[in-house]
Motif scaffolding. Structure first.
Motif, PDB file in Angstrom:
ATOM      1  N   GLY A 201       0.815  -1.205   0.000  1.00  0.00           N
ATOM      2  CA  GLY A 201       0.000   0.000   0.000  1.00  0.00           C
ATOM      3  C   GLY A 201       0.845   1.250   0.000  1.00  0.00           C
ATOM      4  N   ASP A 202       0.315   2.296  -0.582  1.00  0.00           N
ATOM      5  CA  ASP A 202       1.029   3.581  -0.574  1.00  0.00           C
ATOM      6  C   ASP A 202       0.053   4.713  -0.331  1.00  0.00           C
TER       7      ASP A 202
ATOM      8  N   ASP B  65       2.294 -15.985   8.318  1.00  0.00           N
ATOM      9  CA  ASP B  65       3.273 -15.623   7.285  1.00  0.00           C
ATOM     10  C   ASP B  65       2.763 -14.585   6.292  1.00  0.00           C
ATOM     11  N   VAL B  66       1.946 -13.669   6.765  1.00  0.00           N
ATOM     12  CA  VAL B  66       1.513 -12.546   5.933  1.00  0.00           C
ATOM     13  C   VAL B  66       2.469 -11.377   6.152  1.00  0.00           C
ATOM     14  N   ASN B  67       2.955 -10.784   5.062  1.00  0.00           N
ATOM     15  CA  ASN B  67       3.879  -9.656   5.136  1.00  0.00           C
ATOM     16  C   ASN B  67       3.255  -8.425   4.492  1.00  0.00           C
ATOM     17  N   ALA B  68       3.653  -7.252   4.967  1.00  0.00           N
ATOM     18  CA  ALA B  68       3.151  -6.000   4.399  1.00  0.00           C
ATOM     19  C   ALA B  68       4.307  -5.044   4.133  1.00  0.00           C
ATOM     20  N   ALA B  69       4.240  -4.375   3.000  1.00  0.00           N
ATOM     21  CA  ALA B  69       5.194  -3.326   2.644  1.00  0.00           C
ATOM     22  C   ALA B  69       4.389  -2.065   2.354  1.00  0.00           C
TER      23      ALA B  69
ATOM     24  N   PHE C 133      -4.054   0.055  -2.592  1.00  0.00           N
ATOM     25  CA  PHE C 133      -3.823  -0.925  -1.535  1.00  0.00           C
ATOM     26  C   PHE C 133      -4.158  -2.297  -2.108  1.00  0.00           C
ATOM     27  N   THR C 134      -3.194  -3.217  -2.052  1.00  0.00           N
ATOM     28  CA  THR C 134      -3.370  -4.512  -2.697  1.00  0.00           C
ATOM     29  C   THR C 134      -3.192  -5.654  -1.702  1.00  0.00           C
TER      30      THR C 134
END
Length: 330
Positions: free
Chosen positions: A154-155, A223-227, A240-241
């Motif tokens: 997401g940005d 094991d979910v990651n977010a950037a 946001f994806t």
């Protein structure tokens, strides 16, 4: 509540978001704005005239203490949230407080504890969670439409001219990208993935010491990651994806006020349109009204524990950056 039917609101603030809130409350059957409170009576009167509000009061305490008000909406700058939540709860008012809920987790915990003790409704005004798009994506993920959730991106980048006195850059007003716009990214990620297990971030600071560009990496259960990236000096799509094992949901810009999303996989992609009511705030106001009328002390879409987790996450990030605010209660 008057006749047990009408929820009477008191608005503390005459700023931009308070204007949006007033417009929306006036569109919700069963809710009415009883009064507006400001530090300056002339400002309160101008706001009241604009939105056909009968009562304009100053200072804030005049509104908080009035027995005709059921719920207080707090939309003033960040450092004043804590004291106004506490004062409102002590006067027996339900409270909807603008994000960020408080400046840190300690303040949030004290407010939550008091609300529970008083058996009063309390919620952070994270309006994004109540949009039809967000609710539908939550259902699709729960039903396994994209497979097991694995990655979130997401940005939220906006252009804001630097001004050391503006609230976005002023530490005395709780300024910085994290609390102002990063919180949308973090809260939305938490809504879909749960409480983060590990949080890391890199921040760029401006001359005042406020963070103006943040790159955030989070690890969630399963094991979910977010950037996530947020900041003031620049423009990006504000998307946001949510990426799963078999497909993805992309919330189209602006993700914090969504009306459509893409549901896709390697073979196909389809746009889903889900318009929102009014200016978007209506959904949140309706949720608050329903919770209060049911006698609930919090709303399941924005529960208090998630607000507390959110503040703890931002505290952890700020600790990494050595960022604190003069007004925060440690």
């Amino acid at each position: 509540m008057k006749g047990h039917n009408t929820l009477r609101w008191g608005i503390i603030s005459t700023g931009i978001i308070a204007n949006h809130m007033a417009e929306a409350i006036n569109q919700v059957p069963g809710s009415e704005i009883w009064g507006v409170g400001s530090r300056n009576i002339s400002t309160a009167k101008s706001f009241a005239e604009k939105y056909h509000i009968k009562n304009a009061l100053a200072p804030y305490s005049e509104l908080i203490n009035n027995p005709n008000v059921d719920v207080i909406y707090i939309g003033v700058p960040n450092p004043f949230h804590y004291e106004l939540i506490i004062e409102s709860l002590n006067q027996g008012k339900h409270v909807l407080c603008e994000k960020p809920f408080t400046l840190n987790a300690k303040e949030a915990r004290e407010c939550i504890d008091l609300a529970r003790k008083k058996k009063l409704f309390l919620m952070e005004a994270m309006w994004t969670r109540f949009f039809p798009v967000i609710q539908e994506i939550k259902r699709l993920i729960r039903d396994g439409k994209i497979g097991r959730l694995r990655q979130i991106t997401g940005d939220f980048l906006i252009e804001r001219k630097y001004d050391s006195k503006h609230r976005l850059y002023n530490l005395d007003l709780g300024g910085g990208a994290l609390l102002d716009i990063g919180i949308y990214l973090l809260s939305t990620a938490q809504f879909f993935a749960g409480k983060p297990e590990n949080v890391e971030g890199v921040a760029k600071m401006c001359e005042t010491g406020a963070d103006v560009m943040d790159n955030l990496t989070l690890q969630y259960p399963d094991d979910v990651n977010a950037a996530l990236v947020c900041g003031f000096p620049g423009h990006k799509p504000q998307e946001f994806t949510l990426i799963g094992a078999r497909g993805y949901c992309k919330i189209q810009a602006p993700f914090f006020k969504p009306s459509s999303f893409l549901l896709g996989n390697q073979k196909e992609e389809k746009v889903h349109e889900l318009p929102f009511k009014g200016n978007g705030y209506v959904h949140m106001i309706e949720a608050v009204q329903q919770s209060v009328q049911k006698g609930e002390t919090e709303n399941s879409m924005m529960p208090l524990e998630e607000t507390l987790f959110q503040m703890e996450t931002m505290d952890a990030l700020r600790k990494q950056w050595g960022l604190s605010y003069p007004a925060e209660k440690q």
